[in-house]
Design a protein around this motif. Structure first.
Motif, mmCIF file in Angstrom:
data_model
loop_
_atom_site.group_PDB
_atom_site.id
_atom_site.type_symbol
_atom_site.label_atom_id
_atom_site.label_comp_id
_atom_site.label_asym_id
_atom_site.label_seq_id
_atom_site.Cartn_x
_atom_site.Cartn_y
_atom_site.Cartn_z
ATOM 1 N N GLU A 3 57.139 -36.664 -13.094
ATOM 2 C CA GLU A 3 55.862 -37.153 -13.583
ATOM 3 C C GLU A 3 55.947 -37.966 -14.926
ATOM 4 O O GLU A 3 55.486 -39.017 -14.827
ATOM 5 C CB GLU A 3 54.824 -35.925 -13.732
ATOM 6 C CG GLU A 3 54.371 -35.411 -12.401
ATOM 7 C CD GLU A 3 53.920 -36.526 -11.594
ATOM 8 O OE1 GLU A 3 53.023 -37.190 -11.723
ATOM 9 O OE2 GLU A 3 54.473 -36.430 -10.321
ATOM 10 N N GLY A 4 56.777 -37.386 -15.728
ATOM 11 C CA GLY A 4 56.990 -38.137 -16.944
ATOM 12 C C GLY A 4 57.340 -39.542 -16.894
ATOM 13 O O GLY A 4 56.909 -40.467 -17.383
ATOM 14 N N ALA A 5 58.562 -39.627 -15.917
ATOM 15 C CA ALA A 5 59.274 -41.202 -15.828
ATOM 16 C C ALA A 5 58.179 -41.883 -14.918
ATOM 17 O O ALA A 5 58.150 -42.933 -15.198
ATOM 18 C CB ALA A 5 60.336 -40.762 -14.929
ATOM 19 N N LYS A 6 57.591 -41.203 -14.140
ATOM 20 C CA LYS A 6 56.531 -41.985 -13.191
ATOM 21 C C LYS A 6 55.586 -42.885 -14.204
ATOM 22 O O LYS A 6 55.037 -43.772 -13.978
ATOM 23 C CB LYS A 6 55.855 -41.239 -12.254
ATOM 24 C CG LYS A 6 54.840 -42.008 -11.606
ATOM 25 C CD LYS A 6 54.320 -40.957 -10.085
ATOM 26 C CE LYS A 6 53.678 -41.880 -9.360
ATOM 27 N NZ LYS A 6 52.920 -41.057 -8.143
ATOM 28 N N ALA A 7 55.041 -41.763 -15.158
ATOM 29 C CA ALA A 7 54.049 -42.309 -16.015
ATOM 30 C C ALA A 7 54.610 -43.311 -16.999
ATOM 31 O O ALA A 7 53.812 -44.343 -17.187
ATOM 32 C CB ALA A 7 53.605 -41.286 -17.053
ATOM 33 N N VAL A 8 55.693 -43.375 -17.455
ATOM 34 C CA VAL A 8 56.395 -44.364 -18.171
ATOM 35 C C VAL A 8 56.546 -45.866 -17.395
ATOM 36 O O VAL A 8 56.258 -46.965 -17.641
ATOM 37 C CB VAL A 8 57.766 -44.060 -18.985
ATOM 38 C CG1 VAL A 8 58.273 -45.293 -19.644
ATOM 39 C CG2 VAL A 8 57.289 -42.729 -19.871
ATOM 40 N N LEU A 46 44.901 -49.739 -14.420
ATOM 41 C CA LEU A 46 45.321 -49.299 -15.588
ATOM 42 C C LEU A 46 44.973 -49.938 -16.901
ATOM 43 O O LEU A 46 44.356 -49.506 -17.685
ATOM 44 C CB LEU A 46 47.004 -49.318 -15.696
ATOM 45 C CG LEU A 46 47.438 -48.183 -14.572
ATOM 46 C CD1 LEU A 46 49.091 -48.284 -14.475
ATOM 47 C CD2 LEU A 46 47.291 -46.526 -15.076
ATOM 48 N N LEU A 47 45.237 -51.385 -16.688
ATOM 49 C CA LEU A 47 44.427 -52.118 -17.910
ATOM 50 C C LEU A 47 43.067 -51.854 -18.180
ATOM 51 O O LEU A 47 42.671 -51.765 -19.382
ATOM 52 C CB LEU A 47 44.938 -53.593 -17.512
ATOM 53 C CG LEU A 47 44.395 -54.711 -18.564
ATOM 54 C CD1 LEU A 47 44.746 -54.220 -19.871
ATOM 55 C CD2 LEU A 47 44.652 -55.960 -17.941
ATOM 56 N N ALA A 48 42.118 -52.025 -17.187
ATOM 57 C CA ALA A 48 40.702 -51.752 -17.251
ATOM 58 C C ALA A 48 40.487 -50.400 -18.065
ATOM 59 O O ALA A 48 39.519 -50.181 -18.860
ATOM 60 C CB ALA A 48 40.125 -51.717 -16.183
ATOM 61 N N ALA A 50 42.631 -48.646 -19.889
ATOM 62 C CA ALA A 50 43.095 -48.807 -21.274
ATOM 63 C C ALA A 50 42.289 -49.359 -22.290
ATOM 64 O O ALA A 50 42.041 -49.087 -23.451
ATOM 65 C CB ALA A 50 44.574 -49.365 -21.189
ATOM 66 N N VAL A 51 41.843 -50.465 -21.900
ATOM 67 C CA VAL A 51 41.035 -51.359 -22.665
ATOM 68 C C VAL A 51 39.529 -50.620 -22.900
ATOM 69 O O VAL A 51 38.899 -50.312 -24.182
ATOM 70 C CB VAL A 51 40.617 -52.904 -22.063
ATOM 71 C CG1 VAL A 51 39.311 -53.330 -22.774
ATOM 72 C CG2 VAL A 51 41.825 -53.427 -22.023
ATOM 73 N N ALA A 52 38.961 -49.808 -21.829
ATOM 74 C CA ALA A 52 37.733 -49.132 -21.799
ATOM 75 C C ALA A 52 38.147 -48.027 -23.040
ATOM 76 O O ALA A 52 36.882 -47.726 -23.538
ATOM 77 C CB ALA A 52 37.350 -48.452 -20.563
ATOM 78 N N GLU A 53 39.113 -47.300 -23.004
ATOM 79 C CA GLU A 53 39.561 -46.453 -23.963
ATOM 80 C C GLU A 53 39.835 -46.624 -25.225
ATOM 81 O O GLU A 53 39.528 -46.096 -26.259
ATOM 82 C CB GLU A 53 40.339 -45.282 -23.359
ATOM 83 C CG GLU A 53 40.171 -44.529 -22.188
ATOM 84 C CD GLU A 53 41.119 -43.601 -22.064
ATOM 85 O OE1 GLU A 53 41.658 -42.731 -22.426
ATOM 86 O OE2 GLU A 53 41.651 -43.493 -20.699
ATOM 87 N N ALA A 54 40.510 -47.787 -25.613
ATOM 88 C CA ALA A 54 41.013 -48.297 -26.701
ATOM 89 C C ALA A 54 40.931 -49.604 -27.082
ATOM 90 O O ALA A 54 41.262 -49.982 -28.311
ATOM 91 C CB ALA A 54 42.802 -47.879 -26.793
ATOM 92 N N ARG A 213 47.469 -38.536 -22.244
ATOM 93 C CA ARG A 213 46.590 -38.264 -21.199
ATOM 94 C C ARG A 213 47.346 -38.521 -19.797
ATOM 95 O O ARG A 213 47.300 -37.944 -18.616
ATOM 96 C CB ARG A 213 45.222 -38.561 -21.272
ATOM 97 C CG ARG A 213 44.113 -37.879 -20.361
ATOM 98 C CD ARG A 213 43.036 -37.827 -20.739
ATOM 99 N NE ARG A 213 42.385 -39.211 -21.373
ATOM 100 C CZ ARG A 213 42.042 -39.518 -22.647
ATOM 101 N NH1 ARG A 213 42.372 -38.471 -23.561
ATOM 102 N NH2 ARG A 213 41.758 -40.733 -23.142
ATOM 103 N N ASN A 214 47.734 -39.782 -19.909
ATOM 104 C CA ASN A 214 48.374 -40.349 -18.583
ATOM 105 C C ASN A 214 49.927 -39.906 -18.415
ATOM 106 O O ASN A 214 50.560 -40.395 -17.448
ATOM 107 C CB ASN A 214 48.349 -41.985 -18.754
ATOM 108 C CG ASN A 214 47.016 -42.496 -18.739
ATOM 109 O OD1 ASN A 214 46.240 -41.761 -17.934
ATOM 110 N ND2 ASN A 214 46.685 -43.522 -19.291
ATOM 111 N N GLY A 215 50.359 -39.000 -19.419
ATOM 112 C CA GLY A 215 51.614 -38.429 -19.238
ATOM 113 C C GLY A 215 52.871 -39.272 -19.694
ATOM 114 O O GLY A 215 54.153 -39.030 -19.491
ATOM 115 N N ALA A 216 52.471 -40.228 -20.700
ATOM 116 C CA ALA A 216 53.424 -41.042 -21.473
ATOM 117 C C ALA A 216 53.170 -40.995 -22.910
ATOM 118 O O ALA A 216 53.065 -42.084 -23.234
ATOM 119 C CB ALA A 216 53.729 -42.529 -20.683
ATOM 120 N N PRO A 217 53.553 -39.842 -23.601
ATOM 121 C CA PRO A 217 53.083 -39.797 -24.888
ATOM 122 C C PRO A 217 53.854 -40.669 -25.703
ATOM 123 O O PRO A 217 55.176 -40.789 -25.378
ATOM 124 C CB PRO A 217 53.356 -38.245 -25.183
ATOM 125 C CG PRO A 217 54.175 -37.816 -24.254
ATOM 126 C CD PRO A 217 53.872 -38.560 -22.885
#
Length: 273
Positions: A3-8, A46-48, A50-54, A213-217
């Motif tokens: 899962e971590g690799a998939k998130a990255v 994912l972009l939408a 990310a922009v909504a959150e940050a 939160r998306n698994g890629a800290p």
């Protein structure tokens, strides 16, 4: 893929979506005609999110670094004909940059990423000799590189883009040690770093929370970015991301001289051996 690799790996789709958006601007800093299909619906979603959150400020860093590394790679390949892109993700430079004749570009990433990219770009021809290698970058990938034609006797231009913040400090050190062991004098190492001050700053909190939160800290940052190469005997030139960001009209704050401490920054490093 765990899962971590998939998130990255998913961050590669996000980056492709940002490059696709930039390519549609009339004042674009680069043109990536492959980014749209590499991003796909997942990348734009994912972009939408990310922009909504940050907000959109983090996307500007990716736009600036894309142009910066485009130019740095083309400078490097005036004298070097062997290029390695670590964690290549959905990068399309092997297809879109005007590489000098005789250039070979090695792309390393997880096998699933390499396969997805091949499917998205089926039928397209690279503008160089492209060698795509599926390898676990958390393991020892050096044998895979050598067995696919990499020549340790030739100088190499290395690009480590958008990767190091996802590794812990020990893993970052291992990457640099392996790159150094494979590099002959005349090699060039290009990498970007999140500053530790920026990593810990409140202004980055929303981004870090979103990535975690998306698994890629984001795990690693340093305000001595050149030292990562210099400890192995390389000479490093460090650039604050804000410098080209302002020069190209994409930044949101003035550049502050590098000798001023305590400033939240991202860094570009160009090192030579």
């Amino acid at each position: 893929m765990h899962e971590g690799a998939k998130a990255v790996a998913n961050t590669g789709l996000l980056v492709a979506a940002i490059r696709a958006d930039e390519s549609r601007r009339p004042d674009r800093l680069f043109t990536d005609p492959f980014a749209e299909r590499l991003a796909g619906e997942a990348g734009h979603r994912l972009l939408a999110e990310a922009v909504a959150e940050a907000g959109d400020r983090p996307t500007r860093q990716i736009v600036v670094r894309t142009r910066f590394w485009d130019e740095a790679l083309l400078r490097a390949t005036q004298s070097v004909r062997q290029v390695v892109i670590l964690a290549a993700g959905m990068d399309a430079r092997a297809f879109r940059l005007p590489w000098p004749a005789g250039t070979t570009v090695y792309e390393l990433d997880q096998p699933e990423v390499i396969a997805a990219k091949a499917a998205a770009l089926e039928g397209e021809q690279p503008s160089c000799t492209r060698v795509a290698i599926g390898a676990d970058l958390t393991g020892d990938w050096t044998d895979s590189l050598r067995s696919n034609g990499f020549d340790t006797r030739q100088p190499t231009a290395w690009l480590i883009e958008g990767l190091l913040q996802y590794l812990d400090e020990a893993a970052v050190g291992t990457v640099f040690a392996r790159v150094d062991a494979l590099s002959t004098p005349g090699s060039v190492l290009l990498y970007d770093i999140v500053g530790k001050t920026l990593l810990d700053a409140q202004l980055l909190a929303a981004v870090r929370q979103s990535m975690a939160r998306n698994g890629a800290p984001w795990l690693f940052g340093t305000d001595q970015p050149g030292e990562l190469a210099e400890r192995h005997g390389w000479s490093a030139v460090v650039t604050d991301v804000a410098e080209p960001g302002n020069a190209w009209g994409r930044w949101f704050a003035p550049a502050v001289p590098l000798d001023v401490p305590g400033v939240p920054r991202g860094y570009f490093v160009e090192a030579t051996k």
